[in-house]
Design a protein around this motif. Structure first.
Motif: not given
Length: 151
Positions: A67, A72-73
């Motif tokens: 995050c 935001n992977s």
């Protein structure tokens, strides 16, 4: 999932009529995937996804949410014990992640296998990917981009 239900997957082999129904739903999903989903996924992802048979029976090693970067992977690390290969599915621009890793998931190595999965369309810029495991555990993620990396 829109096409496949967890109960049908977990109880496959117990009722021939329900099994036929489940297989028909798989065919419906395959058609939907070919007609609607394929064109929304990156070509490189599709090649790897097909090469890895949709990661069916691959072991889930870890789930990592990042995050603290701009996209935001979410990274799902997987292992194919037959070929001794590790790969990662990386979802980018994640809008939602929900998981249900129940206690049965941790009881047997067989429960860690990717069972069935289904991609769906949320809107013009967002897809979903839902995965069921033999234990009944599951996860769903909504994302805007996806890739597969070799480890």
């Amino acid at each position: 999932m829109k096409f496949l239900r967890l109960d049908d997957y977990l109880n496959f082999g117990e009722d021939p009529i329900k099994d036929i129904n489940f297989e028909n739903k798989i065919q419906e999903y395959d058609t939907y995937f070919s007609n609607e989903i394929e064109k929304k996924l990156p070509e490189d992802f599709l090649k790897e996804y097909y090469l890895c048979h949709g990661f069916h029976d691959w072991k889930l090693i870890s789930v990592k949410m990042d995050c603290f970067n701009d996209d935001n992977s979410l990274t799902i690390n997987l292992f194919d014990s037959f070929e001794n290969i590790k790969k990662s599915i990386v979802y980018h621009f994640v809008k939602l992640f929900e998981s249900n890793f129940n206690s049965e998931y941790f009881e047997s190595p067989m429960n860690k296998d990717f069972g069935i999965d289904e991609f769906g369309i949320i809107n013009d810029t967002c897809l979903s990917h839902e995965v069921y495991f033999p234990s009944g555990a599951s996860y769903i993620v909504h994302f805007s981009d996806i890739e597969i990396l070799s480890s």
